[in-house]
Design a protein around this motif. Structure first.
Motif, PDB file in Angstrom:
ATOM      1  N   THR A 170      43.844  49.857  43.100  1.00  0.00           N
ATOM      2  CA  THR A 170      43.593  48.547  42.791  1.00  0.00           C
ATOM      3  C   THR A 170      44.282  48.574  41.327  1.00  0.00           C
ATOM      4  O   THR A 170      43.838  49.238  40.348  1.00  0.00           O
ATOM      5  CB  THR A 170      41.941  48.675  42.566  1.00  0.00           C
ATOM      6  OG1 THR A 170      41.371  48.900  43.802  1.00  0.00           O
ATOM      7  CG2 THR A 170      41.523  47.663  41.863  1.00  0.00           C
ATOM      8  N   PRO A 171      45.020  47.433  40.939  1.00  0.00           N
ATOM      9  CA  PRO A 171      45.632  47.156  39.752  1.00  0.00           C
ATOM     10  C   PRO A 171      44.330  46.836  38.732  1.00  0.00           C
ATOM     11  O   PRO A 171      43.392  45.977  39.105  1.00  0.00           O
ATOM     12  CB  PRO A 171      46.505  46.092  39.963  1.00  0.00           C
ATOM     13  CG  PRO A 171      46.713  45.955  41.430  1.00  0.00           C
ATOM     14  CD  PRO A 171      45.517  46.755  42.121  1.00  0.00           C
ATOM     15  N   PHE A 172      44.459  47.018  37.390  1.00  0.00           N
ATOM     16  CA  PHE A 172      43.627  46.732  36.220  1.00  0.00           C
ATOM     17  C   PHE A 172      44.329  45.932  35.400  1.00  0.00           C
ATOM     18  O   PHE A 172      45.214  46.375  34.882  1.00  0.00           O
ATOM     19  CB  PHE A 172      42.767  48.209  35.849  1.00  0.00           C
ATOM     20  CG  PHE A 172      41.872  47.728  34.692  1.00  0.00           C
ATOM     21  CD1 PHE A 172      41.083  46.997  34.698  1.00  0.00           C
ATOM     22  CD2 PHE A 172      42.439  48.488  33.275  1.00  0.00           C
ATOM     23  CE1 PHE A 172      40.112  46.653  33.781  1.00  0.00           C
ATOM     24  CE2 PHE A 172      41.447  48.109  32.348  1.00  0.00           C
ATOM     25  CZ  PHE A 172      40.370  47.318  32.450  1.00  0.00           C
ATOM     26  N   LEU A 173      43.727  44.847  34.888  1.00  0.00           N
ATOM     27  CA  LEU A 173      44.293  44.128  33.776  1.00  0.00           C
ATOM     28  C   LEU A 173      43.278  43.872  32.957  1.00  0.00           C
ATOM     29  O   LEU A 173      42.104  43.457  32.976  1.00  0.00           O
ATOM     30  CB  LEU A 173      44.666  42.618  34.389  1.00  0.00           C
ATOM     31  CG  LEU A 173      45.710  42.466  35.578  1.00  0.00           C
ATOM     32  CD1 LEU A 173      45.974  40.968  35.751  1.00  0.00           C
ATOM     33  CD2 LEU A 173      47.009  43.427  35.274  1.00  0.00           C
ATOM     34  N   LEU A 174      43.629  43.788  31.578  1.00  0.00           N
ATOM     35  CA  LEU A 174      42.793  43.528  30.453  1.00  0.00           C
ATOM     36  C   LEU A 174      43.360  42.464  29.702  1.00  0.00           C
ATOM     37  O   LEU A 174      44.281  42.566  29.188  1.00  0.00           O
ATOM     38  CB  LEU A 174      42.615  45.049  29.318  1.00  0.00           C
ATOM     39  CG  LEU A 174      41.702  44.633  28.273  1.00  0.00           C
ATOM     40  CD1 LEU A 174      40.243  44.219  28.748  1.00  0.00           C
ATOM     41  CD2 LEU A 174      41.641  45.883  27.385  1.00  0.00           C
ATOM     42  N   ARG A 193      42.717  41.042  44.580  1.00  0.00           N
ATOM     43  CA  ARG A 193      42.735  42.369  44.921  1.00  0.00           C
ATOM     44  C   ARG A 193      42.882  43.342  43.552  1.00  0.00           C
ATOM     45  O   ARG A 193      43.182  44.386  43.586  1.00  0.00           O
ATOM     46  CB  ARG A 193      43.834  42.693  45.847  1.00  0.00           C
ATOM     47  CG  ARG A 193      43.722  42.158  47.275  1.00  0.00           C
ATOM     48  CD  ARG A 193      45.020  42.430  48.246  1.00  0.00           C
ATOM     49  NE  ARG A 193      45.249  43.863  48.148  1.00  0.00           N
ATOM     50  CZ  ARG A 193      46.513  44.396  48.227  1.00  0.00           C
ATOM     51  NH1 ARG A 193      47.617  43.499  48.485  1.00  0.00           N
ATOM     52  NH2 ARG A 193      46.987  45.626  48.401  1.00  0.00           N
ATOM     53  N   THR A 194      42.647  42.419  42.571  1.00  0.00           N
ATOM     54  CA  THR A 194      42.852  42.976  41.126  1.00  0.00           C
ATOM     55  C   THR A 194      41.614  43.108  40.240  1.00  0.00           C
ATOM     56  O   THR A 194      40.919  42.011  40.378  1.00  0.00           O
ATOM     57  CB  THR A 194      44.234  42.226  40.412  1.00  0.00           C
ATOM     58  OG1 THR A 194      45.104  42.314  41.121  1.00  0.00           O
ATOM     59  CG2 THR A 194      44.302  42.878  39.065  1.00  0.00           C
ATOM     60  N   ALA A 195      41.430  44.117  39.551  1.00  0.00           N
ATOM     61  CA  ALA A 195      40.224  44.237  38.746  1.00  0.00           C
ATOM     62  C   ALA A 195      40.475  43.698  37.549  1.00  0.00           C
ATOM     63  O   ALA A 195      41.591  44.196  36.648  1.00  0.00           O
ATOM     64  CB  ALA A 195      39.808  45.563  38.610  1.00  0.00           C
ATOM     65  N   THR A 231      35.401  50.103  34.340  1.00  0.00           N
ATOM     66  CA  THR A 231      35.623  49.641  35.530  1.00  0.00           C
ATOM     67  C   THR A 231      35.783  50.540  36.688  1.00  0.00           C
ATOM     68  O   THR A 231      35.241  50.059  37.737  1.00  0.00           O
ATOM     69  CB  THR A 231      36.901  48.752  35.163  1.00  0.00           C
ATOM     70  OG1 THR A 231      36.883  47.722  34.002  1.00  0.00           O
ATOM     71  CG2 THR A 231      37.296  48.113  36.424  1.00  0.00           C
ATOM     72  N   ALA A 232      36.374  51.619  36.304  1.00  0.00           N
ATOM     73  CA  ALA A 232      36.671  52.455  37.631  1.00  0.00           C
ATOM     74  C   ALA A 232      35.194  52.937  37.904  1.00  0.00           C
ATOM     75  O   ALA A 232      34.991  53.215  39.256  1.00  0.00           O
ATOM     76  CB  ALA A 232      37.619  53.666  37.206  1.00  0.00           C
ATOM     77  N   ALA A 233      34.422  53.290  37.143  1.00  0.00           N
ATOM     78  CA  ALA A 233      32.938  53.963  37.484  1.00  0.00           C
ATOM     79  C   ALA A 233      32.118  52.930  38.283  1.00  0.00           C
ATOM     80  O   ALA A 233      31.651  53.191  39.304  1.00  0.00           O
ATOM     81  CB  ALA A 233      32.326  54.594  36.236  1.00  0.00           C
TER      82      ALA A 233
END
Length: 448
Positions: A170-174, A193-195, A231-233
């Motif tokens: 899962t990609p993560f963008l801030l 599909r992206t956080a 986010t991961a948690a």
């Protein structure tokens, strides 16, 4: 407010982390922090993060958000550098206070240096934390990886390597940017599909900066680490997988501990992983997949990813195109030069950067000809000299390479590109199941 000026700093004796609030929505959580600088300057920055069922409770959210606020406050503390940080939002043990003090001091090393502030780790600020205590939590259903994505070659290489693994990604963008979205599209990831997390800076801080209050570099990758952990948690991810390389260890100011990339270093990675497991949650691991490799190895692998050269960007200037004037552009052109045709590099940057004499100061700095490297995310002196030395052996070396050779910056005793391509950094935190993704390469295969 109109009377505020640089002379007001002396009246700012403390920054107080007053508290935090959050609101759960269907698939997001909104967060509000409150920081008070001195008697009257109140900052209320906001953030939001994705969540997924089952919605997290207070026992999970309180320690995660409290900890995120502890790294957010750095941006507001540095405006006046008060001698005391008072934390009302939560409690910290003496051991935790020492941990945060180390992060603040080392993460702000560049800020102190460039603003001419002579401080020590013991004396730069006192930290008091006497609020409510938040216990660590455990989540047993975590699986898959959360991958923070930038827009440069490192993120491309990490995503490419993870394609061969079994763990779902899962990609993560801030704060989503064009570079990040371009990277995701290259691997077929849609935004659904992206956080995606969002962070805003209180406008008052920007106003104070315009009025002359202190400003400068903060450890952004440390903030990214705590945002990714939250986010991961909440999404139930087992691993946060970074894209930081062995080269991030080298100081920016030669002969010192001042490092523009401190929060990308293995020292920080190891500290963060230990802190998170002990004081927040052991359910989410944190490591950099590329830590065993150096910048040359990453550049070589990146150059082999189909279509990547036309999509990446990690320039220090805003916009969608490379500025071609900064140290980061010059470094990327240099580090790619052993693996990418000269004509193709010129197409990327719009001109031949290694022929531009106005960039000579940056070039000499990259090779160790100045007292410091550029304040940017660049490789080591050895890696840059190796790439330049390789160009020097070619029939028509670029102008900057010829000038560096004349100044004696290319030495026969330096390791070669071939030597560096065959190296392996053993100081890493890769779990055993991820090690096979970094299959060993011989130097010849990088030039294929």
């Amino acid at each position: 407010m109109s009377s505020l000026s640089r002379t007001s700093w002396r009246r700012c004796e403390e920054l107080c982390y007053e508290g935090f609030r959050y609101w759960l929505h269907k698939n997001r959580i909104s967060v509000l922090f409150s920081f008070r600088l001195g008697d009257s300057l109140v900052f209320r920055p906001r953030s939001s993060f994705p969540v997924a069922p089952p919605l997290p409770g207070k026992e999970m959210l309180d320690p995660l958000i409290f900890s995120l606020g502890l790294i957010e406050l750095v941006s507001y503390w540095k405006a006046a550098c008060p001698p005391r940080i008072r934390i009302q939002a939560g409690r910290l043990s003496d051991e935790q206070i020492a941990w945060w003090k180390r992060l603040y001091f080392r993460g702000l090393g560049e800020f102190f240096f460039r603003n001419g502030l002579a401080v020590t780790e013991d004396e730069f600020a006192e930290i008091q934390a006497s609020g409510p205590r938040f216990a660590p939590f455990e989540r047993r259903d975590c699986t898959g990886t959360l991958v923070p994505v930038g827009g440069g070659k490192d993120s491309f290489v990490t995503l490419d390597l993870l394609r061969a693994g079994e763990a779902p990604v899962t990609p993560f963008l801030l704060n989503s940017s064009w570079e990040q979205r371009s990277t995701l599209s290259a691997f077929g990831f849609s935004l659904s599909r992206t956080a995606i997390a969002k962070r805003t800076i209180d406008p008052l801080l920007l106003d104070l900066n315009r009025r002359g209050f202190w400003n400068g570099h903060t450890p952004f990758s440390a903030l990214l680490a705590f945002a990714a952990l939250l986010t991961a948690a909440t999404l139930g991810k087992r691993w946060i997988v970074l894209s930081n390389e062995a080269s991030a260890e080298e100081p920016t100011i030669l002969g010192s501990q001042i490092n523009h990339q401190y929060s990308k270093s293995f020292a920080f990675e190891r500290d963060f992983a230990s802190y998170a497991a002990r004081w927040i949650t052991p359910s989410v691991g944190y490591f950099s997949l590329l830590r065993p490799w150096n910048e040359l190895q990453i550049a070589a692998r990146f150059a082999r990813i189909p279509g990547a050269l036309g999509r990446f960007r990690s320039c220090s200037s805003p916009g969608r195109s490379w500025c071609g004037r900064c140290a980061k552009c010059l470094f990327v052109a240099l580090i790619l030069s052993p693996f990418v045709e000269r004509r193709r590099i010129e197409e990327i940057f719009g001109r031949e950067l290694l022929e531009d004499v106005s960039l000579a100061p940056f070039f000499f700095s990259l090779l160790g000809g100045e007292k410091s490297k550029p304040f940017a995310c660049v490789g080591t002196l050895a890696e840059c000299r190796a790439a330049a030395a390789l160009l020097a052996r070619r029939p028509a070396p670029p102008l900057l390479v010829r000038l560096a050779k004349e100044r004696g910056l290319l030495k026969a005793a330096d390791p070669s590109v071939e030597t560096l391509l065959a190296s392996w950094n053993s100081d890493h935190g890769l779990p055993s199941e991820f090690l096979p993704l970094l299959d060993p390469f011989g130097p010849a295969s990088f030039f294929a």
